[in-house]
Design a protein around this motif. Sequence first.
Motif, PDB file in Angstrom:
ATOM      1  N   LYS A   5      -5.062  -0.585 -11.938  1.00 50.51           N
ATOM      2  CA  LYS A   5      -4.478   0.917 -11.847  1.00 50.51           C
ATOM      3  C   LYS A   5      -5.305   1.648 -10.878  1.00 50.51           C
ATOM      4  O   LYS A   5      -4.855   2.784 -10.474  1.00 50.51           O
ATOM      5  CB  LYS A   5      -4.941   1.278 -12.978  1.00 50.51           C
ATOM      6  N   LYS A   7      -5.866   0.646  -7.648  1.00 48.36           N
ATOM      7  CA  LYS A   7      -5.413   0.232  -6.339  1.00 48.36           C
ATOM      8  C   LYS A   7      -4.764   1.401  -5.434  1.00 48.36           C
ATOM      9  O   LYS A   7      -3.900   2.085  -6.005  1.00 48.36           O
ATOM     10  CB  LYS A   7      -4.318  -0.925  -6.426  1.00 48.36           C
ATOM     11  N   THR A   8      -5.262   1.374  -4.328  1.00 49.99           N
ATOM     12  CA  THR A   8      -4.625   2.429  -3.321  1.00 49.99           C
ATOM     13  C   THR A   8      -4.176   2.089  -2.298  1.00 49.99           C
ATOM     14  O   THR A   8      -3.773   1.130  -1.950  1.00 49.99           O
ATOM     15  CB  THR A   8      -5.869   3.528  -3.133  1.00 49.99           C
ATOM     16  N   LEU A   9      -3.462   2.876  -1.410  1.00 52.12           N
ATOM     17  CA  LEU A   9      -3.097   2.664  -0.338  1.00 52.12           C
ATOM     18  C   LEU A   9      -3.904   1.939   0.815  1.00 52.12           C
ATOM     19  O   LEU A   9      -3.396   0.842   1.376  1.00 52.12           O
ATOM     20  CB  LEU A   9      -2.551   4.093   0.589  1.00 52.12           C
ATOM     21  N   LEU A  12      -3.449  -1.862  -0.403  1.00 58.79           N
ATOM     22  CA  LEU A  12      -2.190  -2.394   0.092  1.00 58.79           C
ATOM     23  C   LEU A  12      -2.140  -2.506   1.441  1.00 58.79           C
ATOM     24  O   LEU A  12      -1.577  -3.586   2.094  1.00 58.79           O
ATOM     25  CB  LEU A  12      -1.168  -1.053  -0.363  1.00 58.79           C
ATOM     26  N   THR A 124       2.314   3.115  10.011  1.00 56.54           N
ATOM     27  CA  THR A 124       2.547   4.319   9.574  1.00 56.54           C
ATOM     28  C   THR A 124       1.448   4.525   8.582  1.00 56.54           C
ATOM     29  O   THR A 124       0.620   5.509   8.574  1.00 56.54           O
ATOM     30  CB  THR A 124       3.850   4.280   8.471  1.00 56.54           C
ATOM     31  N   TRP A 125       0.928   3.463   7.572  1.00 54.46           N
ATOM     32  CA  TRP A 125      -0.216   3.687   6.691  1.00 54.46           C
ATOM     33  C   TRP A 125      -1.493   3.922   7.709  1.00 54.46           C
ATOM     34  O   TRP A 125      -2.101   4.702   7.008  1.00 54.46           O
ATOM     35  CB  TRP A 125      -0.192   2.163   6.048  1.00 54.46           C
ATOM     36  N   LEU A 128      -1.903   7.476   8.132  1.00 53.53           N
ATOM     37  CA  LEU A 128      -1.958   8.243   6.842  1.00 53.53           C
ATOM     38  C   LEU A 128      -3.451   8.093   6.358  1.00 53.53           C
ATOM     39  O   LEU A 128      -3.867   9.173   6.004  1.00 53.53           O
ATOM     40  CB  LEU A 128      -1.082   7.663   5.831  1.00 53.53           C
TER      41      LEU A 128
ATOM     42  N   GLU B  93       1.970  -6.357  -8.810  1.00 55.39           N
ATOM     43  CA  GLU B  93       0.603  -5.864  -8.362  1.00 55.39           C
ATOM     44  C   GLU B  93       0.104  -4.466  -8.430  1.00 55.39           C
ATOM     45  O   GLU B  93      -0.870  -4.317  -8.555  1.00 55.39           O
ATOM     46  CB  GLU B  93       0.082  -6.758  -7.210  1.00 55.39           C
ATOM     47  N   TYR B  94       1.123  -3.705  -7.969  1.00 55.26           N
ATOM     48  CA  TYR B  94       0.806  -2.455  -7.861  1.00 55.26           C
ATOM     49  C   TYR B  94       1.488  -1.515  -8.922  1.00 55.26           C
ATOM     50  O   TYR B  94       1.299   0.060  -8.709  1.00 55.26           O
ATOM     51  CB  TYR B  94       1.022  -1.963  -6.530  1.00 55.26           C
ATOM     52  N   LYS B  95       1.974  -1.842 -10.024  1.00 57.34           N
ATOM     53  CA  LYS B  95       2.645  -1.461 -11.052  1.00 57.34           C
ATOM     54  C   LYS B  95       1.364  -0.308 -11.647  1.00 57.34           C
ATOM     55  O   LYS B  95       0.485  -0.425 -11.976  1.00 57.34           O
ATOM     56  CB  LYS B  95       2.942  -2.256 -12.152  1.00 57.34           C
ATOM     57  N   GLY B  96       2.042   1.095 -11.784  1.00 59.49           N
ATOM     58  CA  GLY B  96       0.987   2.088 -12.189  1.00 59.49           C
ATOM     59  C   GLY B  96       0.069   2.651 -11.327  1.00 59.49           C
ATOM     60  O   GLY B  96      -0.786   3.551 -11.645  1.00 59.49           O
ATOM     61  N   THR B  97       0.122   2.099 -10.179  1.00 56.87           N
ATOM     62  CA  THR B  97      -0.622   2.689  -9.125  1.00 56.87           C
ATOM     63  C   THR B  97      -0.060   3.629  -8.348  1.00 56.87           C
ATOM     64  O   THR B  97       0.924   3.796  -7.983  1.00 56.87           O
ATOM     65  CB  THR B  97      -1.424   1.509  -8.190  1.00 56.87           C
ATOM     66  N   GLU B  98      -0.942   4.483  -7.493  1.00 58.91           N
ATOM     67  CA  GLU B  98      -0.569   5.449  -6.532  1.00 58.91           C
ATOM     68  C   GLU B  98       0.136   4.923  -5.316  1.00 58.91           C
ATOM     69  O   GLU B  98       0.717   5.432  -4.607  1.00 58.91           O
ATOM     70  CB  GLU B  98      -1.557   6.461  -6.092  1.00 58.91           C
ATOM     71  N   ALA B  99      -0.025   3.558  -4.940  1.00 53.86           N
ATOM     72  CA  ALA B  99       0.556   3.026  -3.802  1.00 53.86           C
ATOM     73  C   ALA B  99       1.845   2.281  -4.002  1.00 53.86           C
ATOM     74  O   ALA B  99       2.332   1.637  -3.182  1.00 53.86           O
ATOM     75  CB  ALA B  99      -0.456   2.096  -3.217  1.00 53.86           C
ATOM     76  N   ALA B 102       4.920   3.141  -1.751  1.00 53.90           N
ATOM     77  CA  ALA B 102       4.686   2.782  -0.469  1.00 53.90           C
ATOM     78  C   ALA B 102       4.919   0.988  -0.456  1.00 53.90           C
ATOM     79  O   ALA B 102       5.465   0.839   0.634  1.00 53.90           O
ATOM     80  CB  ALA B 102       3.008   2.936   0.051  1.00 53.90           C
ATOM     81  N   GLY B 103       4.698   0.578  -1.244  1.00 53.11           N
ATOM     82  CA  GLY B 103       4.805  -0.876  -1.335  1.00 53.11           C
ATOM     83  C   GLY B 103       6.351  -1.133  -1.417  1.00 53.11           C
ATOM     84  O   GLY B 103       6.722  -1.980  -0.788  1.00 53.11           O
ATOM     85  N   ALA B 156       8.851   7.095   4.592  1.00 58.76           N
ATOM     86  CA  ALA B 156       7.385   6.373   4.704  1.00 58.76           C
ATOM     87  C   ALA B 156       6.460   7.041   5.269  1.00 58.76           C
ATOM     88  O   ALA B 156       5.464   7.332   5.020  1.00 58.76           O
ATOM     89  CB  ALA B 156       7.735   5.027   5.220  1.00 58.76           C
ATOM     90  N   ASN B 161       4.249   8.365   1.126  1.00 56.37           N
ATOM     91  CA  ASN B 161       2.971   7.626   1.502  1.00 56.37           C
ATOM     92  C   ASN B 161       1.737   8.793   1.082  1.00 56.37           C
ATOM     93  O   ASN B 161       0.639   8.375   1.142  1.00 56.37           O
ATOM     94  CB  ASN B 161       2.845   7.044   2.697  1.00 56.37           C
ATOM     95  N   TYR B 162       2.108   9.876   1.539  1.00 52.18           N
ATOM     96  CA  TYR B 162       1.046  11.151   1.508  1.00 52.18           C
ATOM     97  C   TYR B 162       0.687  11.102   0.181  1.00 52.18           C
ATOM     98  O   TYR B 162      -0.601  11.142  -0.326  1.00 52.18           O
ATOM     99  CB  TYR B 162       1.549  12.489   1.971  1.00 52.18           C
ATOM    100  N   ALA B 164       0.783   8.849  -2.112  1.00 50.66           N
ATOM    101  CA  ALA B 164      -0.283   7.510  -2.267  1.00 50.66           C
ATOM    102  C   ALA B 164      -1.690   7.831  -1.635  1.00 50.66           C
ATOM    103  O   ALA B 164      -2.497   7.427  -2.330  1.00 50.66           O
ATOM    104  CB  ALA B 164       0.365   6.378  -1.704  1.00 50.66           C
ATOM    105  N   ALA B 165      -1.593   8.372  -0.572  1.00 51.31           N
ATOM    106  CA  ALA B 165      -2.903   8.453   0.109  1.00 51.31           C
ATOM    107  C   ALA B 165      -3.693   9.816  -0.251  1.00 51.31           C
ATOM    108  O   ALA B 165      -5.093   9.777   0.044  1.00 51.31           O
ATOM    109  CB  ALA B 165      -2.764   8.799   1.894  1.00 51.31           C
TER     110      ALA B 165
END
Lengths: 166, 166
Positions: A5, A7-9, A12, A124-125, A128, B93-99, B102-103, B156, B161-162, B164-165
Amino acid sequence: MAAAKDKTLNDLFLDTLKDIYYAEKQILKALPKMAKAATSDKLRAAFEKHEGETEGQIDRLEQIFELLDKPARGKTCDAIMGILEEGKEIMSEYKGTEALDAGLLAAAQAVEHYEISRYGTLKTWAGLLGMKDAVKLLDQTLQQEKTTDGNLSKLAESEINYEAAA
Amino acid sequence: MAAAKDKTLNDLFLDTLKDIYYAEKQILKALPKMAKAATSDKLRAAFEKHEGETEGQIDRLEQIFELLDKPARGKTCDAIMGILEEGKEIMSEYKGTEALDAGLLAAAQAVEHYEISRYGTLKTWAGLLGMKDAVKLLDQTLQQEKTTDGNLSKLAESEINYEAAA
């Protein structure tokens, strides 16, 4: 590795860096085989040139791992495995035919487009995430891949396939 | 099927048409799952829009099979399997995350680039083989894929992505 939960950009970005690092190493192994299979001198030269560029691209990726203070490590990339597998099938199914070079070109362009997509995303990432040095390195490779794809397109539209279609 | 040594660009064109036909059908299955997984409304809308476009692209491929007087039939495409597998891994792997978004965007752009490469190749070959109607149909899809990729790039670089970041 961060808990799911959290995990961030950043995570990724690192995962995707490992993915393309693995992919580039597989491409480096595939290119001499594709060069050897090519019947056109120009196509063989294009593959040989891209082999040298790929070494430089791997070096740039290692620089980014260093910037992140992480060990340069690959992560199995299913996408490149599938793309290269298709290339191998073409080499086997069209060996000795007039269409072989056209097939090799198509396989190489599928590889280039995968790389263009990954480097575009990573650039791009990196932007950011405020990683200016990484943006520069990723952009160098991205531009190189676009140029290679453009050169392959020119070959595809000209003599290589004409020979095949003749 | 022509004997190995007699294979021509016509055979390669048909093989590649089957490859992308299979790929498009897999993409059509994957898009609703990606739309469901997306947290951004704009990203979900982009996936839903592309689902409709993909149906149109499949229809155009069927028209080309008809022009060739061949049954519309797919051929397992290892490349798209690998690319979509990576997308599935990201979703898990990124379910429920802020990223996550973006993924998802990155996965979708890898798909777009595979399609751009295949449609570009098919269009070039159709031209060399003098198949004017096929060139037109393939170009329609190619332009659509490029537009979709450009729209995903804009997403993107902007809010997705912002978020996410942040």
